[in-house]
Scaffold this motif. Sequence first.
Motif, PDB file in Angstrom:
ATOM      1  N   HIS A   1       0.412  -1.130  -0.546  1.00  0.00           N
ATOM      2  CA  HIS A   1       0.157   0.287  -0.232  1.00  0.00           C
ATOM      3  C   HIS A   1       1.333   1.359  -0.126  1.00  0.00           C
ATOM      4  O   HIS A   1       0.083   2.636  -0.195  1.00  0.00           O
ATOM      5  CB  HIS A   1      -0.794  -0.303   1.262  1.00  0.00           C
ATOM      6  N   GLY A   2       1.558   1.416   0.845  1.00  0.00           N
ATOM      7  CA  GLY A   2       3.119   2.460   0.857  1.00  0.00           C
ATOM      8  C   GLY A   2       3.284   2.319  -0.253  1.00  0.00           C
ATOM      9  O   GLY A   2       3.867   4.014  -1.111  1.00  0.00           O
TER      10      GLY A   2
ATOM     11  N   GLU B   1       1.081   4.161  -2.655  1.00  0.00           N
ATOM     12  CA  GLU B   1       0.758   5.640  -2.529  1.00  0.00           C
ATOM     13  C   GLU B   1       2.056   6.320  -3.248  1.00  0.00           C
ATOM     14  O   GLU B   1       2.059   7.986  -3.295  1.00  0.00           O
ATOM     15  CB  GLU B   1       1.027   5.811  -0.019  1.00  0.00           C
ATOM     16  N   SER B   2       3.373   6.341  -3.265  1.00  0.00           N
ATOM     17  CA  SER B   2       4.148   6.101  -3.372  1.00  0.00           C
ATOM     18  C   SER B   2       4.333   6.968  -5.278  1.00  0.00           C
ATOM     19  O   SER B   2       4.478   7.841  -5.486  1.00  0.00           O
ATOM     20  CB  SER B   2       5.822   6.088  -2.922  1.00  0.00           C
TER      21      SER B   2
ATOM     22  N   ARG C   1       1.823   7.022  -7.073  1.00  0.00           N
ATOM     23  CA  ARG C   1       0.467   8.297  -6.925  1.00  0.00           C
ATOM     24  C   ARG C   1       1.263   9.520  -6.922  1.00  0.00           C
ATOM     25  O   ARG C   1       0.914  10.748  -7.603  1.00  0.00           O
ATOM     26  CB  ARG C   1      -1.160   7.619  -5.821  1.00  0.00           C
ATOM     27  N   ALA C   2       1.936   9.146  -5.562  1.00  0.00           N
ATOM     28  CA  ALA C   2       2.213  11.123  -5.175  1.00  0.00           C
ATOM     29  C   ALA C   2       3.549  11.605  -6.174  1.00  0.00           C
ATOM     30  O   ALA C   2       3.416  12.047  -6.712  1.00  0.00           O
ATOM     31  CB  ALA C   2       3.054  10.981  -4.160  1.00  0.00           C
TER      32      ALA C   2
ATOM     33  N   TYR D   1      -1.405   4.203 -13.347  1.00  0.00           N
ATOM     34  CA  TYR D   1      -1.613   2.888 -12.948  1.00  0.00           C
ATOM     35  C   TYR D   1      -2.172   1.913 -14.117  1.00  0.00           C
ATOM     36  O   TYR D   1      -2.796   2.391 -14.918  1.00  0.00           O
ATOM     37  CB  TYR D   1      -2.762   2.655 -11.758  1.00  0.00           C
TER      38      TYR D   1
ATOM     39  N   ILE E   1      -5.891  -1.608  -3.529  1.00  0.00           N
ATOM     40  CA  ILE E   1      -5.283  -0.125  -3.551  1.00  0.00           C
ATOM     41  C   ILE E   1      -6.009   0.937  -4.039  1.00  0.00           C
ATOM     42  O   ILE E   1      -5.817   2.024  -4.990  1.00  0.00           O
ATOM     43  CB  ILE E   1      -3.948   0.270  -4.497  1.00  0.00           C
TER      44      ILE E   1
ATOM     45  N   ASP F   1      -8.516   2.794  -3.074  1.00  0.00           N
ATOM     46  CA  ASP F   1      -9.029   3.264  -2.408  1.00  0.00           C
ATOM     47  C   ASP F   1      -8.005   5.046  -3.298  1.00  0.00           C
ATOM     48  O   ASP F   1      -7.973   6.172  -2.676  1.00  0.00           O
ATOM     49  CB  ASP F   1      -8.677   3.169  -1.255  1.00  0.00           C
ATOM     50  N   LEU F   2      -6.817   4.469  -3.290  1.00  0.00           N
ATOM     51  CA  LEU F   2      -5.742   5.864  -4.633  1.00  0.00           C
ATOM     52  C   LEU F   2      -6.193   5.132  -5.734  1.00  0.00           C
ATOM     53  O   LEU F   2      -6.277   6.483  -6.527  1.00  0.00           O
ATOM     54  CB  LEU F   2      -4.139   4.912  -4.483  1.00  0.00           C
TER      55      LEU F   2
END
Lengths: 221, 148, 362
Positions: free
Chosen positions: A16-17, A20-21, A23-24, A29, A69, A71-72
Amino acid sequence: MGFRQDFEPLALSELHGFAESRRAEGWRYVQTLAVLTEEGVDLVYSFMKDGHLANSVVSIGRDAVVPSISDLFLAAFVFENEIHDLFGVTVEGIAIDFEGSFYQLANEAPMTILSPEQAAAREKARKVAAAKAAKAAKEAGGASDAPAAEGGLEAKLAAMDPEKAAKVRAAMEAKAKKEAAAKDAELEERLKAMDPEKAAKVRAAMEAKAKRAVSAEEGGE
Amino acid sequence: MGYASKSPWVIHYDGSSCNGCDIEVLATLCPGFDGERFGVVNTGNPKHADIFLVTGSVNEQNIAVVKEIYDQMVEPKVVVACGICACTGGVFHDCYNVIGGVDKAIPVDVYAPGCAVRPESLIDAIVEGVKVLDEKAAALKAAKKGGR
Amino acid sequence: MGKATVIPFGPQHPVLPEPLHLDLVVEDETVVDCMPQIGFVHRGLEKLVETRDYNQFIYIAERICGICAMGHSLGYAETVEELMGVEVPKRAEYLRVIWHELSRIHSHLLWLGLAADAFGFESMFMHCWRLRERILDIFEKTTGGRVILSVVKVGGVARDIDAGQMSEILATLEGIKSDYGALMRTLLTDSSIKNRTVGVGAIGYDDAVALSMVGPFARASAVNYDVRSFGRGAYGDLADFQPILDNQGDCYARVKVRCLEVLQSIDIIAELAAKMPAGDIAVPVKGSPADGAQASNVLEQPRGECYYYARGNGTKHLDRMRMRTPTSQNLAGMATALKGCDLADVNMIILTIDPCISCTER
């Protein structure tokens, strides 16, 4: 803009982390897929940025729980529902969760069902590969030709069409039987020419050897 | 030609097909092959249709839908299985989710093979279907008269 | 505030070429929420890698979808070639791209016809499909099949296009241009069509990126992504390739992007035909993929980026073959676009993502 692809391993706890990275940093995706392996399931998550297609392989056991994932990246819900229905992988927290009715299937987790023929074919391929590797190691060590030749023949048979391989094997067995029969006939001739007592001892020893060979085969099965 | 077959209206449904046969069904009704000159009209309403064109090898989820459309159609009705997937399952006959052909869900009158089924085959199949439609209409009429 | 009703849409519907079920929650005439249900076309063909070897599986890969058949066979062949380290001759690459661009033209013409049918313009549907028949004639002359071409194989292509056929192809495409120009003018300037498409189902750039959309669906919302700009294969020999973008993001923009892509494909084919190198059309491929080898590949299909993955296990059968098609990626975008629209626009919005449900579900 060039295109390149690579495969990197990833641990389940970091999934998950990692997403997140990605996406940032503005990665796009691409997809999620599952592959059935000996130990469990491999999940491949793919992201793309500027022509670099980065595939991350997460190896998990069948009972592992995977964080969603979606949610992202909302688009992931399609693939996560699919790997749940087809591979039986539990994914937690999918944004739009169909809870098993994404596809209405005849059997549960059908992609995990490996037919016996397929399993046998893969076993054989592994044995062939192991035999090839052993042969290469032996040749490096300078061993005799006979076992190498047999290993080569086994490899040839395994690579052949199964029907053809069966025919070749049958032909080989028939040839071996003929040779054995010829050998027996020869031995009989020699025994007749021998001293009768000695001949009886030789016959007894031969029978005992045959019995031992049969029991060894049965024990091995 | 009986009254039911002068202008057979068709209803088309994709029963788990790859779309190849579906676009050939639509191509049959378009200017290239012009099925419409035979009075064949594509309708979406099962109650208005005479001929049911099914494509695809029908998977588990689709059996109920195919049966539902078939049940909603009014007698006399004809089913044409378009494409080899609808006839026998085609290349997908050994897939885990495929039942292997439309005739395992509903009774089929005409089989049109091909991958994808050619529009000429489809026109031929519809004309065969129209003959069956005539026979069924005559049988219905005879049954009604006999009943009185 | 009206009362909410649930209207079931599909799986059998005159405007849908494929089965798709939506439960539309409607208040008066506005769609408030939508619950999609797919799974009507799931055949489970990815499991067939176990019973067909990697050469035979190309025929299964083609039949994932009849509309994008050429694209799937091409993507599969490229992935297996990547897995086994096979290099395809230049002429084969050019031939593959020419057939693939013809496939794109046929797919867009098909879609334009269905989109016109979706808002009731049936004669436009007939005109688009009439033009499409000329492309299918080209397919039949060069490969033998109208829909399923079966011309790509692992290692190259199975047939060649000689100079005579090539000039016929170019002449046909030139001949289409004037009729196609008239269709395009109608679609893009007619006021009744504009009433049905302008401002309908709009998705902005930020939403398009957040939802990971691909293909003309995303390019209409100004997302600059087209796999062909990576310049792999024969695409690398094009003088200049720019993806066609539009920044309105509504149904009108999607129609416009696809219309212009047809003209772009005709130009690509003409350019590549002029530069076509001589040579072999295939290389022989022996052996099997190594145990544990993995390869991935992306391809720009008419509907967007398609991702392929293959894994070998030392036998002639692949361990796993997976195609992620553009429509599965765009489902999230479709669900978002449907919220808040009018009931009469549902058809149009579903069709503008160019759904190919059989691709999604395999």
